[in-house]
Design a protein around this motif. Structure first.
Motif, PDB file in Angstrom:
ATOM      1  N   ARG A  49       0.845  -1.202   0.000  1.00 43.62           N
ATOM      2  CA  ARG A  49       0.000   0.000   0.000  1.00 43.62           C
ATOM      3  C   ARG A  49       0.879   1.251   0.000  1.00 43.62           C
ATOM      4  N   ALA A  50       1.930   1.237   0.812  1.00 40.31           N
ATOM      5  CA  ALA A  50       2.839   2.381   0.850  1.00 40.31           C
ATOM      6  C   ALA A  50       3.566   2.549  -0.480  1.00 40.31           C
ATOM      7  N   LEU A  51       3.998   1.448  -1.071  1.00 41.92           N
ATOM      8  CA  LEU A  51       4.705   1.496  -2.356  1.00 41.92           C
ATOM      9  C   LEU A  51       3.782   2.020  -3.459  1.00 41.92           C
ATOM     10  N   PHE A  52       2.565   1.518  -3.491  1.00 42.37           N
ATOM     11  CA  PHE A  52       1.606   1.951  -4.501  1.00 42.37           C
ATOM     12  C   PHE A  52       1.301   3.444  -4.361  1.00 42.37           C
ATOM     13  N   ASP A  53       0.989   3.873  -3.141  1.00 44.67           N
ATOM     14  CA  ASP A  53       0.669   5.279  -2.905  1.00 44.67           C
ATOM     15  C   ASP A  53       1.838   6.189  -3.271  1.00 44.67           C
ATOM     16  N   LEU A  54       3.040   5.774  -2.884  1.00 43.15           N
ATOM     17  CA  LEU A  54       4.223   6.594  -3.165  1.00 43.15           C
ATOM     18  C   LEU A  54       4.515   6.642  -4.666  1.00 43.15           C
ATOM     19  N   VAL A  72      15.144  10.427   2.932  1.00 43.37           N
ATOM     20  CA  VAL A  72      14.596  11.319   1.903  1.00 43.37           C
ATOM     21  C   VAL A  72      13.141  11.671   2.226  1.00 43.37           C
ATOM     22  N   LEU A  73      12.441  10.752   2.869  1.00 45.94           N
ATOM     23  CA  LEU A  73      11.010  10.917   3.108  1.00 45.94           C
ATOM     24  C   LEU A  73      10.663  11.354   4.517  1.00 45.94           C
ATOM     25  N   VAL A  74      11.619  11.226   5.432  1.00 43.26           N
ATOM     26  CA  VAL A  74      11.328  11.474   6.846  1.00 43.26           C
ATOM     27  C   VAL A  74      12.188  12.612   7.373  1.00 43.26           C
ATOM     28  N   ALA A  75      11.546  13.498   8.146  1.00 47.47           N
ATOM     29  CA  ALA A  75      12.258  14.566   8.849  1.00 47.47           C
ATOM     30  C   ALA A  75      11.910  14.437  10.327  1.00 47.47           C
ATOM     31  N   GLY A  76      12.875  13.990  11.113  1.00 42.62           N
ATOM     32  CA  GLY A  76      12.599  13.736  12.524  1.00 42.62           C
ATOM     33  C   GLY A  76      11.679  12.545  12.663  1.00 42.62           C
ATOM     34  N   THR A  77      10.490  12.765  13.223  1.00 45.82           N
ATOM     35  CA  THR A  77       9.509  11.689  13.372  1.00 45.82           C
ATOM     36  C   THR A  77       8.356  11.833  12.375  1.00 45.82           C
ATOM     37  N   ASP A  78       8.445  12.819  11.509  1.00 42.40           N
ATOM     38  CA  ASP A  78       7.343  13.106  10.590  1.00 42.40           C
ATOM     39  C   ASP A  78       7.708  12.769   9.144  1.00 42.40           C
ATOM     40  N   ILE A  79       6.686  12.382   8.372  1.00 40.59           N
ATOM     41  CA  ILE A  79       6.848  12.196   6.937  1.00 40.59           C
ATOM     42  C   ILE A  79       6.815  13.572   6.273  1.00 40.59           C
ATOM     43  N   ARG A  80       7.769  13.837   5.416  1.00 41.39           N
ATOM     44  CA  ARG A  80       7.822  15.132   4.745  1.00 41.39           C
ATOM     45  C   ARG A  80       6.601  15.335   3.844  1.00 41.39           C
ATOM     46  N   ARG A 103       1.171  10.000   3.154  1.00 37.46           N
ATOM     47  CA  ARG A 103       1.982  10.097   4.373  1.00 37.46           C
ATOM     48  C   ARG A 103       1.483   9.110   5.428  1.00 37.46           C
ATOM     49  N   GLY A 104       0.172   8.908   5.470  1.00 38.71           N
ATOM     50  CA  GLY A 104      -0.389   7.958   6.426  1.00 38.71           C
ATOM     51  C   GLY A 104       0.034   6.529   6.152  1.00 38.71           C
ATOM     52  N   SER A 105      -0.035   6.108   4.885  1.00 38.99           N
ATOM     53  CA  SER A 105       0.352   4.730   4.551  1.00 38.99           C
ATOM     54  C   SER A 105       1.853   4.532   4.707  1.00 38.99           C
ATOM     55  N   LEU A 106       2.641   5.566   4.396  1.00 43.10           N
ATOM     56  CA  LEU A 106       4.097   5.473   4.595  1.00 43.10           C
ATOM     57  C   LEU A 106       4.443   5.373   6.078  1.00 43.10           C
ATOM     58  N   GLY A 115      14.200   0.746  10.991  1.00 42.11           N
ATOM     59  CA  GLY A 115      15.357   1.135  10.197  1.00 42.11           C
ATOM     60  C   GLY A 115      15.813   2.557  10.477  1.00 42.11           C
ATOM     61  N   THR A 116      16.898   2.933   9.818  1.00 47.76           N
ATOM     62  CA  THR A 116      17.492   4.249   9.993  1.00 47.76           C
ATOM     63  C   THR A 116      17.326   5.081   8.724  1.00 47.76           C
ATOM     64  N   ALA A 117      17.771   6.336   8.794  1.00 46.21           N
ATOM     65  CA  ALA A 117      17.632   7.241   7.649  1.00 46.21           C
ATOM     66  C   ALA A 117      18.398   6.744   6.430  1.00 46.21           C
ATOM     67  N   ASP A 118      19.439   5.943   6.640  1.00 46.92           N
ATOM     68  CA  ASP A 118      20.261   5.456   5.523  1.00 46.92           C
ATOM     69  C   ASP A 118      19.754   4.149   4.936  1.00 46.92           C
ATOM     70  N   ASP A 119      18.688   3.594   5.500  1.00 52.24           N
ATOM     71  CA  ASP A 119      18.138   2.341   4.988  1.00 52.24           C
ATOM     72  C   ASP A 119      17.155   2.610   3.851  1.00 52.24           C
ATOM     73  N   PHE A 120      17.008   1.633   2.976  1.00 50.87           N
ATOM     74  CA  PHE A 120      16.055   1.754   1.876  1.00 50.87           C
ATOM     75  C   PHE A 120      14.629   1.620   2.398  1.00 50.87           C
ATOM     76  N   VAL A 121      13.733   2.406   1.834  1.00 52.60           N
ATOM     77  CA  VAL A 121      12.332   2.360   2.258  1.00 52.60           C
ATOM     78  C   VAL A 121      11.736   0.988   1.967  1.00 52.60           C
ATOM     79  N   PHE A 122      12.073   0.435   0.812  1.00 50.21           N
ATOM     80  CA  PHE A 122      11.540  -0.862   0.393  1.00 50.21           C
ATOM     81  C   PHE A 122      12.707  -1.819   0.126  1.00 50.21           C
ATOM     82  N   PRO A 123      13.161  -2.537   1.165  1.00 43.80           N
ATOM     83  CA  PRO A 123      14.339  -3.390   1.001  1.00 43.80           C
ATOM     84  C   PRO A 123      14.039  -4.656   0.208  1.00 43.80           C
ATOM     85  N   SER A 124      15.101  -5.254  -0.299  1.00 42.05           N
ATOM     86  CA  SER A 124      15.008  -6.527  -1.001  1.00 42.05           C
ATOM     87  C   SER A 124      14.585  -7.629  -0.034  1.00 42.05           C
TER      88      SER A 124
END
Length: 210
Positions: A49-54, A72-80, A103-106, A115-124
């Motif tokens: 759902r997050a992948l489709f929406d994004l 890229v998508l997150v600033a602090g605890t919030d979705i940009r 933003r809700g589905s993400l 994960g951390t800021a350096d991790d991929f949003v959708f990992p293998s």
């Protein structure tokens, strides 16, 4: 490997595109978007759902979408509400918006994913340190469209990229805005990408009364 049409080996060979629909893939309609969202919610597929929406909101090519990192998508605890990436194909930056539902589905997916800021949003699935492959993304798109009764031959990852752009163009007729949103270097590319023709131009002209 390629063959000449005069080579004996070419006789009887089936063309790579035999039975396939080639060319521009169709964008989704608003009704189809909600049908896919309903299917993914019913199946409790948070990642999809997050992948489709994004994919719909960002209008990114598949290679750029799957390589997005959490930072890229997150600033602090919030979705940009807006984000920017450098496109792999052109090397140029492109910005995109993240609307409330997206933003809700993400947020739901990233809460589950961690994960951390350096991790991929959708990992293998195989190597969590690497992003989902574009091939896996394409297979998921096939699943989504067939789940709501569409022909997979008519839709693909570029359908996700084209959907919101096509809606914006139909609503506004502003090719320059769509060009910027898609990150195209030439407006001619945007015209071809949207399949703009004389009929489209006449409809837009008819809406304008002087």
């Amino acid at each position: 490997m390629t063959y000449s049409q005069f080579d004996p080996a070419i006789q009887g060979r089936t063309g790579w595109n035999a039975g396939k629909t080639v060319g521009t893939k169709r964008p989704l309609t608003q009704k189809q978007i909600w049908a896919i969202r309903f299917f993914l919610d019913r199946e409790e597929r948070l990642r999809d759902r997050a992948l489709f929406d994004l994919a719909i909101d960002s209008k990114l090519r598949g290679c750029d979408l799957v390589n997005l990192k959490i930072g890229v998508l997150v600033a602090g605890t919030d979705i940009r509400s807006r984000a920017m990436v450098i496109q792999q194909k052109t090397g140029r930056p492109v910005q995109f918006e993240l609307t409330g539902d997206v933003r809700g589905s993400l947020a739901a997916w990233l809460h589950r994913r961690g994960g951390t800021a350096d991790d991929f949003v959708f990992p293998s699935r195989i190597n969590h340190g690497q992003p989902m492959s574009t091939r896996q993304y394409a297979r998921l798109v096939d699943e989504w469209v067939t789940a709501i009764g569409l022909r997979r031959e008519d839709y693909g990852t570029h359908s996700m990229r084209r959907t919101k752009a096509a809606m914006i163009y139909r609503a506004t007729g502003n090719l320059r805005a769509v060009q910027i949103l898609l990150g195209h270097t030439k407006i001619e590319n945007t015209v071809r990408y949207l399949g703009v023709d004389v009929e489209d131009a006449l409809i837009l002209a008819e809406r304008t009364e002087i």
